[in-house]
Design an enzyme around this catalytic site. Sequence first.
Site, PDB file in Angstrom:
ATOM      1  N   GLU A  86      29.713 -23.555  36.330  1.00 28.09           N
ATOM      2  CA  GLU A  86      30.170 -24.904  36.661  1.00 28.09           C
ATOM      3  C   GLU A  86      31.589 -24.911  37.227  1.00 28.09           C
ATOM      4  OE1 GLU A  86      30.954 -24.293  32.195  1.00 28.09           O
ATOM      5  OE2 GLU A  86      29.547 -23.634  33.750  1.00 28.09           O
TER       6      GLU A  86
ATOM      7  N   PHE B 100      31.362 -17.117  36.972  1.00 27.61           N
ATOM      8  CA  PHE B 100      32.265 -17.691  37.963  1.00 27.61           C
ATOM      9  C   PHE B 100      32.860 -16.664  38.910  1.00 27.61           C
ATOM     10  CE2 PHE B 100      35.246 -16.596  34.504  1.00 27.61           C
ATOM     11  CZ  PHE B 100      36.262 -15.958  35.216  1.00 27.61           C
TER      12      PHE B 100
ATOM     13  N   SER C 241      30.121 -12.776  29.705  1.00 28.00           N
ATOM     14  CA  SER C 241      30.816 -12.082  28.631  1.00 28.00           C
ATOM     15  C   SER C 241      29.822 -11.513  27.626  1.00 28.00           C
ATOM     16  CB  SER C 241      31.773 -13.032  27.919  1.00 28.00           C
ATOM     17  OG  SER C 241      31.051 -14.023  27.208  1.00 28.00           O
TER      18      SER C 241
ATOM     19  N   CYS D 152      33.874  -7.534  36.445  1.00 32.33           N
ATOM     20  CA  CYS D 152      33.364  -6.741  35.328  1.00 32.33           C
ATOM     21  C   CYS D 152      33.480  -5.251  35.610  1.00 32.33           C
ATOM     22  CB  CYS D 152      31.915  -7.108  35.027  1.00 32.33           C
ATOM     23  SG  CYS D 152      30.747  -6.654  36.318  1.00 32.33           S
TER      24      CYS D 152
ATOM     25  N   GLU E  34      38.460  -7.424  26.430  1.00 28.03           N
ATOM     26  CA  GLU E  34      38.265  -7.646  27.858  1.00 28.03           C
ATOM     27  C   GLU E  34      39.139  -8.828  28.273  1.00 28.03           C
ATOM     28  OE1 GLU E  34      34.728  -8.086  31.169  1.00 28.03           O
ATOM     29  OE2 GLU E  34      34.508  -9.140  29.261  1.00 28.03           O
TER      30      GLU E  34
ATOM     31  N   LYS F 290      21.209 -21.154  37.391  1.00 25.97           N
ATOM     32  CA  LYS F 290      22.270 -21.931  36.773  1.00 25.97           C
ATOM     33  C   LYS F 290      23.582 -21.214  37.068  1.00 25.97           C
ATOM     34  CE  LYS F 290      24.876 -22.283  33.786  1.00 25.97           C
ATOM     35  NZ  LYS F 290      26.381 -22.426  33.829  1.00 25.97           N
TER      36      LYS F 290
END
Length: 527
Positions: free
Chosen positions: A207, A180, A257, A312, A412, A204
Amino acid sequence: MSAGGPRGMSAGGPGGPSVDGPGGTSIAGPGGVSIGHFVDGKRVGGTSERRGDVFDPATGRRTAEVELASTADVDVAVRAAAQAARTWRDASLARRSAVLFAFRELVHARRDRLAEVITAEHGKVLADAAGEVQRGLEVIEYACGMPSALRGAFSENVSTEVDSYTIRQPLGVVAVISPFNFPVMVPLWFVPVAVACGNAVVLKPSEKDPSAALLLAEWFAEAGLPDGVFNVVNGDAEAVDALLDHPEVRAVSFVGSTPIARHVYQRGTAAGKRVQALGGAKNHMVVLPDADLDLAADAAVNAGFGSAGERCMAISVLVAVEPVADALVERIAARMAGLRTGDGRRGCDMGPLVTAAHAERVRSYVDAGVAAGAVPVVDGREVTPDGDPDGFWLGPTLFDRVTPDLSIYTDEIFGPVLSVVRVGSYDEAVALVNASPYGNGTAIFTNDGGAARRYQHEVEVGMVGINVPIPVPMAYHSFGGWKSSLFGDLHAHGEDGVRFFTRSKVVTSRWLDPRHGGVNLGFPTQT
């Protein structure tokens, strides 16, 4: 496949006839804004009845629903890609480059629109969204030069009148699963390179912010990419596993992740696929006593709180080598006092977090840090945002005197939380960084060239910045970390990207010495 979509997919989704809505979504009559998929050159609805909510993070309001693909929906997209891959692999390098050049021009011309869609669904400020688009454009531009990157090697007379040469060929259908936090840049790390190498792609996206990916698919089609070469399937874990299990998918690129990256790598490789799975991070910025502390403070604020820390490559740990900690913390806090948190469309410095659940998760880490005894120099829970009170807000947070046993250090957080750890020496700083299970990015701030060179050699991290807080490489180099930040051998884009999306073949040949004749004064051309 009929105009109504493959295998029962309807162009308007479950709500009936549709028209383009904000960000290119589909408005499905009384059902509101419904976001479907892009398969075989057109927007389609799926067979699944499952839906997810899409929010404007700055207002907290639900703006759309997104279809969550079933395994059957994924199969439709993969089969469309497999059909297209059979002909796209034979397209000349000149044609592939022409499509990439046209796509680059469309993205460049419409970059402001793309940034607006990112901000509306992710929440990052417009300037940050525009920067994301620019970094994605750099990968498209790299992919435009793919004919050069795909050049093979030739050895003449390896034996008497025998030649050997190496060529690189596409894999077929490849899947990209993106997060995202970068709904444009991360897909563009992979898709242009994969397409330029001759593959067909099923993307993909997350969402949580799916609309930007659908715009990219439409613009690729407008640029001349044949139907089925680039497809977008929205969904959740069911769609991910369907891609990992599908026998037509040859390779998978993932960013997310570490636990999910590990799952993607293990399940994908068990199915015989090539996998590059980029995971999480806990990036350290080491500040030596000789550093320019004003420059270091600027960098810590920029790298710690840009995109609300949802990067990240964000700096989440500042390692202050004494005696500079007090002066550095003071400078960082002073800069934080001038930051404006609010709606990314209002010229603010930092926007909201992506969802209410994620904002609450990050807030719980701040609570835990305070309870564990870390010093909250700046407490983001007390922020007054320039935005709707129902937005997903948490202000920039600075902890001092953090120790490596605290959850705000080990985990994280993926939010605007910066922890300062005080150490007594360079050696202690390096040992701290190398003890982390993550190895994505790191930075050192110093005016000592010898110390910098020693650090880049000794630190066990994939990307290193020297007086550069976010060392994301340019597109012609490759992006990726070490340890639990990467599962797989090859990094994203650059030369590693080309290697990942192709496989090499060595040909050894011997020919008789044919004589050809004929006259043709025409200028040779590419076809």
